[in-house]
Scaffold this motif. Structure first.
Motif, short mmCIF file in Angstrom:
data_model
loop_
_atom_site.label_atom_id
_atom_site.label_comp_id
_atom_site.label_asym_id
_atom_site.label_seq_id
_atom_site.Cartn_x
_atom_site.Cartn_y
_atom_site.Cartn_z
N ASN A 144 -19.30 49.82 64.81
CA ASN A 144 -17.86 49.97 64.69
C ASN A 144 -17.26 48.81 63.91
OD1 ASN A 144 -18.81 48.64 67.27
ND2 ASN A 144 -16.73 47.83 67.15
N GLU A 283 -10.10 50.69 61.65
CA GLU A 283 -10.80 51.71 62.43
C GLU A 283 -10.58 53.11 61.88
OE1 GLU A 283 -10.38 51.76 66.62
OE2 GLU A 283 -10.83 49.64 66.91
N THR A 288 -15.96 55.78 66.24
CA THR A 288 -16.50 54.90 67.30
C THR A 288 -15.67 53.63 67.48
OG1 THR A 288 -17.97 53.82 65.71
CG2 THR A 288 -18.85 55.71 66.93
#
Length: 305
Positions: A144, A283, A288
């Protein structure tokens, strides 16, 4: 100056429109108030009631190390690695044994390429590295993106990945980039020396900000509220493609609840992420992401109530 009949007529029409204006505005205001009461606040990190655990925590900080790469063995740069660029080209690079050990231990590094250009990369396997996409400088233990001052490393045997940590400051401290720190952090990484209930490692990005953040990471312990990531309801687990597809469909961001194709899911996740200001832009598109998993789990719990 005399007022003509035409001017008087215009004034009368304007007055009549003004008198009807509240009747037009009232339904709009009513809809806005009902939406505000019913629709979840896109900033607030809770969709269901949760009780925190207050824990005194010591913070340390970590950053992405810079290492210099060479096109061929030169001086102390004798350790070879394979570096895959974002365009897919795989090239051989060399670095010092000390930098090699640092890279292997950290799992992410800011590589100074021959010519001086800096390229962040992450470890695929021993001696194999891949360039990170634009805007991402490091990756955590779930592949991530890591975001400075948003993500922490913790003992995930105690605090699961995606758990929320909140520091309730009376006066929000300033971050090195000038922004006020709102106190919200997400568990997004692990560390070899990060064990137990009361030690968190704050990701701060680069070495230049590490020195500035040291006063916040002294031996003094901070009281923090910790919200462990709850278990999502059966069938709506955002960590599983099938659960994620069904959840995003119910939230109105995914057309087919049975479509678990990862590329389509990432597009749908990105649409959802853009509606939540607390989900870092780094993100976006990564299903994830730690903050993303937190919010989606909250949504799943809210829908199952």
């Amino acid at each position: 100056m005399k007022t003509t009949w035409i001017q008087t007529k215009k004034l009368s029409v304007l007055m009549n429109r003004f008198l009807y204006f509240p009747w037009i505005l009232a339904p709009i205001l009513l809809i806005a108030i009902l939406t505000w009461l019913i629709w979840p606040d896109p900033v607030h990190p809770f969709r269901v009631t949760m009780e925190p655990v207050e824990v005194p925590v010591q913070f340390t900080a970590y950053y992405i190390a810079e290492v210099e790469l060479e096109n061929k063995p030169e001086g102390d740069a004798t350790m070879p690695i394979w570096f895959t660029r974002e365009d897919g080209k795989r090239i051989r690079q060399f670095l010092t044994p000390e930098d090699y050990q640092t890279m292997e231990m950290e799992g992410s590094a800011l590589n100074i390429m021959p010519g001086g250009k800096k390229k962040p990369a992450y470890r695929l396997s021993s001696g194999e590295w891949k360039e990170l996409p634009d805007g991402v400088i490091a990756k955590g233990n779930k592949m991530n993106p890591l975001v400075a001052y948003r993500h922490i490393a913790a003992d995930q045997g105690i605090y699961p990945y995606g758990s929320l940590v909140h520091i309730d400051y009376k006066k929000k401290p300033k971050l090195p980039d000038g922004r006020a720190f709102d106190g919200y952090l997400w568990v997004a990484d692990v560390g070899g020396m990060i064990n137990g209930r009361s030690h968190f490692d704050l990701f701060v990005g680069g070495e230049e900000t590490y020195e500035k953040i040291l006063p916040m990471t002294s031996d003094k312990k901070h009281k923090v509220n910790i919200y462990k990531l709850p278990h999502p309801p059966t069938g709506l687990d955002p960590r599983q493609p099938s659960g994620l597809a069904k959840l995003l469909h119910q939230l109105g961001h995914h057309r087919d609840p049975e479509n678990t194709e990862l590329l389509e899911l990432e597009k749908s996740v990105k649409r959802y992420q853009k509606t939540i200001s607390h989900i870092p832009k780094q993100e976006h598109g990564f299903r994830t992401g730690a903050a993303t998993i937190w919010y989606l789990t909250q949504e799943a719990l809210r829908l199952s109530e």
